[in-house]
Design an enzyme around this catalytic site. Structure first.
Site, short mmCIF file in Angstrom:
data_model
loop_
_atom_site.label_atom_id
_atom_site.label_comp_id
_atom_site.label_asym_id
_atom_site.label_seq_id
_atom_site.Cartn_x
_atom_site.Cartn_y
_atom_site.Cartn_z
N ARG A 242 -13.57 -5.55 4.03
CA ARG A 242 -12.17 -5.63 4.31
C ARG A 242 -12.49 -5.93 6.43
O ARG A 242 -11.81 -5.85 6.89
CB ARG A 242 -11.53 -4.00 5.00
CG ARG A 242 -11.16 -4.60 3.40
CD ARG A 242 -10.19 -2.83 3.36
NE ARG A 242 -9.68 -2.30 4.03
CZ ARG A 242 -8.20 -1.97 4.68
NH1 ARG A 242 -7.96 -3.73 4.15
NH2 ARG A 242 -8.33 -1.64 5.59
N GLU B 280 -8.91 1.51 -1.73
CA GLU B 280 -9.85 1.15 -0.35
C GLU B 280 -10.54 2.87 0.20
O GLU B 280 -10.18 3.41 -0.25
CB GLU B 280 -8.42 0.46 0.59
CG GLU B 280 -9.52 0.89 2.60
CD GLU B 280 -8.32 0.64 3.23
OE1 GLU B 280 -7.05 0.04 2.24
OE2 GLU B 280 -8.27 0.33 3.83
N ASP C 212 -5.30 3.98 0.17
CA ASP C 212 -6.48 3.78 0.95
C ASP C 212 -6.44 5.89 1.31
O ASP C 212 -5.88 6.50 1.33
CB ASP C 212 -5.62 3.53 2.43
CG ASP C 212 -6.87 3.45 3.43
OD1 ASP C 212 -7.96 3.56 3.26
OD2 ASP C 212 -6.97 3.15 4.24
N TRP D 35 -12.01 12.23 9.11
CA TRP D 35 -10.81 11.78 9.46
C TRP D 35 -10.13 10.61 8.76
O TRP D 35 -11.11 9.60 8.41
CB TRP D 35 -10.56 11.57 10.48
CG TRP D 35 -8.83 11.53 10.12
CD1 TRP D 35 -7.53 12.23 10.58
CD2 TRP D 35 -7.96 10.07 10.64
NE1 TRP D 35 -6.20 11.38 10.17
CE2 TRP D 35 -6.86 10.32 10.89
CE3 TRP D 35 -8.39 8.79 11.21
CZ2 TRP D 35 -5.82 8.89 11.00
CZ3 TRP D 35 -7.95 7.52 11.43
CH2 TRP D 35 -6.77 7.78 11.49
N HIS E 144 -9.54 6.97 2.51
CA HIS E 144 -9.79 7.38 3.79
C HIS E 144 -10.56 7.44 3.79
O HIS E 144 -10.72 8.87 4.47
CB HIS E 144 -8.33 7.25 4.64
CG HIS E 144 -8.37 6.37 6.37
ND1 HIS E 144 -8.94 8.05 7.59
CD2 HIS E 144 -7.54 5.40 6.49
CE1 HIS E 144 -8.70 7.08 8.87
NE2 HIS E 144 -8.23 5.53 8.16
N GLU F 213 -13.48 -1.26 6.93
CA GLU F 213 -12.40 -1.58 8.20
C GLU F 213 -13.82 -1.09 9.84
O GLU F 213 -13.86 -1.40 10.69
CB GLU F 213 -11.61 -1.48 8.22
CG GLU F 213 -10.99 0.11 8.05
CD GLU F 213 -10.17 0.84 7.45
OE1 GLU F 213 -9.31 0.57 6.77
OE2 GLU F 213 -9.94 1.80 8.40
N ARG G 81 0.69 -1.38 0.07
CA ARG G 81 -0.15 -0.01 0.26
C ARG G 81 1.18 1.31 0.00
O ARG G 81 1.61 1.57 0.36
CB ARG G 81 -0.58 0.34 1.11
CG ARG G 81 -1.74 1.19 1.62
CD ARG G 81 -2.46 0.81 2.69
NE ARG G 81 -1.85 2.03 3.43
CZ ARG G 81 -3.01 2.53 4.78
NH1 ARG G 81 -3.73 2.64 4.58
NH2 ARG G 81 -2.26 3.72 5.66
C1 GCO Z 1 -5.87 0.66 7.35
C2 GCO Z 1 -6.95 1.59 7.99
C3 GCO Z 1 -6.21 2.51 9.09
C4 GCO Z 1 -6.53 3.29 10.19
C5 GCO Z 1 -6.62 2.90 11.53
C6 GCO Z 1 -8.46 3.48 12.37
O1 GCO Z 1 -6.51 0.60 5.83
O2 GCO Z 1 -4.48 0.15 7.55
O3 GCO Z 1 -7.28 2.67 7.37
O4 GCO Z 1 -5.24 3.20 8.66
O5 GCO Z 1 -6.73 4.73 9.89
O6 GCO Z 1 -6.46 1.45 12.10
O7 GCO Z 1 -7.81 2.90 14.19
MG MG Z 2 -8.08 2.06 5.83
#
Ligand code: GCO
Ligand code: MG
Length: 402
Positions: free
Chosen positions: A283, A236, A210, A402, A212, A262, A147
């Protein structure tokens, strides 16, 4: 057979972890992970004050009934606190059952479907040059999938760029750090990063990215289109997924494979995404969605629609979740990939484990159960330390994702 005792252990060997340990009258014990980054004590209390008292005296072999008791029986269903707490108990019970059967957990689940679990590591840098070098370092370490996240010109702190190179840790302060976000700067930048990466290393390795949760669906569609020439393994969390319909718009515009989940807690968070084939990878990790018992249902639904697994495996998921995940990954027919961020040596000492990395794959090891334990004397050396995830604002001060 009955559960004699159960306890919650909170420890901070570099970061906070919440662990459940369940003891039985047969002398066999099991451990489960309940860590929820930045909200650890809420899960510890939910376990301590509400679930563990109901567990004592039950037959640990009745995993399904115990799961249903805590899920249906609570009246208040779902949510990250509840489902992480149920997950920890469930993981510990599967650990106990596999140990009682004298077999590794993957055998109890149905046996190994593969020889190793393909993992992706995290390369990150302050700018393109540093990130490109970091990807090279991961290739040198034997990773087949990496990644890539980079600092963005004009933005002080970007998601995924940590202080250290091996143990990215976003929960960085006793109160939330404020970061800035600008979508235009990000969208102008990311294609350049992947252009440089493919130019330097070719197409042999899998590259992942990612977002995010930072884009709106149409922006994610545009990013996907711009990244298509670089053949990413996945994009992601392209947009927040509270509204599962949002992914339809992204799908209409790009063929880039999409991964999400996630932050999901149950199959209900991804039912529409899966059934409408709006994603390619799910995920949701063992710790977030009620443990092995419920994750199996998510994976089986996903298999019907050719959606593969790609479980979250950041450092805030403890080695216990990693161990349980690797047994699950070794068995699950629709496995895709597993995220792997290494833990610190202090964390590894608190959680002795049987898994190991070799040639781009993780191997669960052949220990009975899920192969991860907790060393309580080590854990006691590291008391809980409050730590929050950051928050993000736009440049005009508006709160953002975030
Ligand atoms: C990832 C995640 C993490 C999260 C974290 C939050 O893909 O690994 O996005 O980096 O930000 O797990 O607690
Ligand atoms: Mg992530």
């Amino acid at each position: 057979m009955r559960i004699d005792a159960a306890k919650v252990i909170v420890t901070c060997p570099g970061r906070n972890f919440v662990t459940v340990k369940i003891m039985t009258d047969q002398g066999v014990h099991g451990v489960g992970d309940a860590t929820l980054n930045g909200r650890e004590l809420s899960v510890a209390s939910y376990l301590q004050d509400h679930l563990l008292p109901c567990l004592i005296g039950r037959d640990p072999r009745r995993i399904e009934d115990i799961w249903q008791y805590f899920y249906r029986g609570a009246y208040w269903r779902r949510g990250p606190v509840t489902m992480s707490a149920i997950a920890a108990i469930d993981m510990a019970l599967w650990d106990i059952k596999a140990k009682m059967g004298n077999m590794p957990l993957y055998d109890l689940l149905g046996g190994k479907s593969r020889e190793g679990v393909l993992v992706y590591g995290h390369a990150n840098g302050a700018d393109i040059e540093e990130t490109v070098d970091e990807v090279g370092r991961y290739i040198g370490l034997g990773y087949r999938a990496i990644r890539a996240q980079s600092g963005i010109p004009g933005l002080a702190a970007a998601y995924g760029v940590g202080r250290g190179k091996d143990y990215y840790e976003p929960a960085d302060a006793a109160l939330p750090t404020e970061t800035l976000w600008d979508t235009t700067k990000y969208l102008n930048f990311v294609p350049k990063l992947f252009d440089r990466l493919r130019d330097r290393y070719g197409f042999e390795h899998h590259l992942l990215h990612d977002v995010h949760h930072r884009l709106r669906p149409i922006e994610a569609g545009r990013l996907g289109k711009m990244l298509e020439p670089y053949g990413l393994f996945w994009l992601e969390d392209a947009t927040p997924a509270e509204n599962q319909e949002a992914f339809r718009l992204i799908r209409q515009h790009t063929t880039i494979p999409l991964a999400v989940g996630e932050v999901f807690n149950t199959v209900w968070d991804c039912k529409d995404l899966i059934q409408n084939q709006l994603i390619d990878y799910i995920r949701t990790p063992v710790v977030r969605a009620g443990g092995i018992t419920h994750l199996r249902r998510i994976a089986d639904l996903a298999a019907l629609y050719q959606v593969q697994t790609g479980f979250h495996g950041a450092t805030d998921l403890s080695p216990v979740t990693m161990g349980a995940a690797l047994h699950f990954d070794s068995w699950v027919p629709n496995f895709g990939i597993q995220e792997y961020m290494r833990h610190t040596p202090e964390t590894d000492a608190v959680f002795p484990h049987a898994y190991h990395f070799a040639d781009g794959y993780l191997h669960p090891g052949d220990a009975i159960g899920h192969g991860v334990d907790i060393n309580e004397a080590e854990a006691a050396k590291y008391p809980y330390k409050p730590a929050y995830l950051p928050v993000a604002r736009l440049e005009d001060g508006t709160m953002f994702n975030w």
